[in-house]
Scaffold this active site. Structure first.
Site, PDB file in Angstrom:
ATOM      1  CG  HIS A  42     -32.077  22.788  -6.714  1.00 20.36           C
ATOM      2  ND1 HIS A  42     -32.649  23.994  -6.398  1.00 20.36           N
ATOM      3  CD2 HIS A  42     -32.525  22.478  -7.955  1.00 20.36           C
ATOM      4  CE1 HIS A  42     -33.402  24.409  -7.398  1.00 20.36           C
ATOM      5  NE2 HIS A  42     -33.343  23.494  -8.360  1.00 20.36           N
ATOM      6  CG  ASP A  43     -31.665  25.310  -3.011  1.00 17.13           C
ATOM      7  OD1 ASP A  43     -30.691  25.553  -2.283  1.00 17.13           O
ATOM      8  OD2 ASP A  43     -31.658  25.493  -4.247  1.00 17.13           O
ATOM      9  N   GLY A  89     -37.153  21.437  -6.838  1.00 20.79           N
ATOM     10  CA  GLY A  89     -36.320  22.294  -6.006  1.00 20.79           C
ATOM     11  C   GLY A  89     -37.117  23.131  -5.025  1.00 20.79           C
TER      12      GLY A  89
END
Length: 265
Positions: free
Chosen positions: A122-123, A140
Site C-alpha cells: 500500500h501507498d 508499504g
C-alpha cells in the site's frame, strides 16, 4: 471494437473497460475498475477496490490487483491503485490500494515487469521500467525509482527509498535507502558499489560511468566525515547530473537511514 469478455468472467456493472480489452476465463472485475485499451487479462485475474489500469498491460492468471491494504489501521476508506501502461504482471502478483494516512494512492508506473508472486504494498510509488523478480516484495510507502531491479526473494522495508537505476540483489533485506545507480546485496543489505551492468545496458557513456565511479570512491572513502566527503563530492563533480542526483537523494533526509558499504571501497 468492444471488450472481449469470456462468458465465465464476472464483470461488475460499474466497471469501465475500453475497446479491445480482453478478459479471459474466470476473471472477476469489481465495479470500481477502469481498464485502458489493449489490456489483456489471461484468466483467473481478480481486480477489486478502486483500480485504474492503463493501456497495453498483460495480466496473468491469479494476479490480485486492488486488494485492501495489509495494514491493521485500514477501515475500508475509499483509496486507489493506479497502474500505468504496457506492464507485464505475472502469476500470483499482488498490488494493494493505498491508505488514507499514506495519501490514498498506490502508484505503479509503465513498462514494468512484475514476476510471479511479487508484491507492491500500500501507498508505494513505483516508477517506470521497474522489474520485480520472483517473489520480490515492497513494503508499504516505498518509493522506487525508474529502471530499478529487485532480485528474487528480496524484500524492501516500508518507507524505504530506492533511487533510479539501482540494483537490489536476490534475497537482500533492504532496510535502508539505496542511492540512485547503487547496487546492494546481503542480509541486511549493504552497498556493493554502482550498478555498472545496468548503466552500460542503458547506454550511459564510458566517461559518465568513470566519473560516477570516481565520485562514489570519494563519497564513501574512509577519510574525513561523511559530510566533508559529501561537500567534496559536490565541489568536484557538480557538473555531472548523475552524481548530483545521488547527492540530492542523500540530502533529501527521508525517514530511513542510508544504505552504506560494508567494507572499504
Amino acid at each position: 471494437m468492444s471488450a472481449n469478455i469470456h462468458p465465465t468472467a464476472l464483470v461488475a456493472p460499474g466497471a469501465v473497460l475500453a475497446d479491445d480489452v480482453s478478459v479471459g476465463p474466470y476473471c472477476v472485475i469489481g465495479e470500481h475498475t477502469v481498464i485502458g485499451p489493449g489490456t489483456r487479462l489471461f484468466s483467473h485475474v481478480v481486480i477489486e477496490g478502486r483500480c485504474e489500469i492503463g493501456a497495453g498491460n498483460s495480466i496473468y492468471p491469479f494476479a490480485m490487483l486492488g486488494g485492501p491494504p495489509q495494514h491493521t489501521a485500514y477501515k475500508g476508506e475509499d483509496t486507489r491503485l493506479v497502474i500505468g501502461d504496457n506492464n507485464i504482471i505475472r502469476e500470483h502478483a499482488t498490488m494493494n490500494i493505498g491508505t488514507a494516512a499514506g495519501g490514498g494512492v498506490t502508484y505503479v508506473g509503465s513498462d514494468g515487469f512484475y514476476m510471479i508472486e511479487s508484491h507492491v504494498g500500500h501507498d508505494c510509488k513505483v516508477g517506470d521500467n521497474v522489474i520485480l523478480t520472483k517473489q520480490a516484495t515492497l513494503g508499504g510507502h516505498c518509493q522506487i525509482g525508474d529502471f530499478v531491479i529487485v532480485g528474487g526473494l528480496a524484500a524492501v522495508h516500508q518507507y524505504t527509498r530506492v533511487g533510479r537505476h539501482a540494483m537490489i540483489g536476490g534475497l537482500a533485506a533492504v532496510v535502508k535507502d539505496v542511492i540512485p545507480y547503487g547496487s546492494v546485496w546481503g542480509n541486511h543489505a549493504h552497498l556493493e558499489g554502482l550498478n555498472l551492468v545496468g548503466l552500460k545496458r542503458r547506454g550511459f557513456s564510458r566517461e559518465t560511468i568513470n566519473t560516477m565511479r570516481a565520485a562514489y570512491r570519494l563519497l564513501f572513502a574512509d577519510e574525513g566525515t561523511f559530510q566533508e566527503r559529501l561537500d567534496d563530492t559536490v565541489e568536484t563533480y557538480s557538473d555531472c547530473a548523475e552524481v548530483m542526483e545521488i547527492i540530492d537523494f542523500i540530502r533529501a533526509e527521508a525517514g530511513r537511514p542510508l544504505c552504506l558499504p560494508e567494507r572499504e571501497v
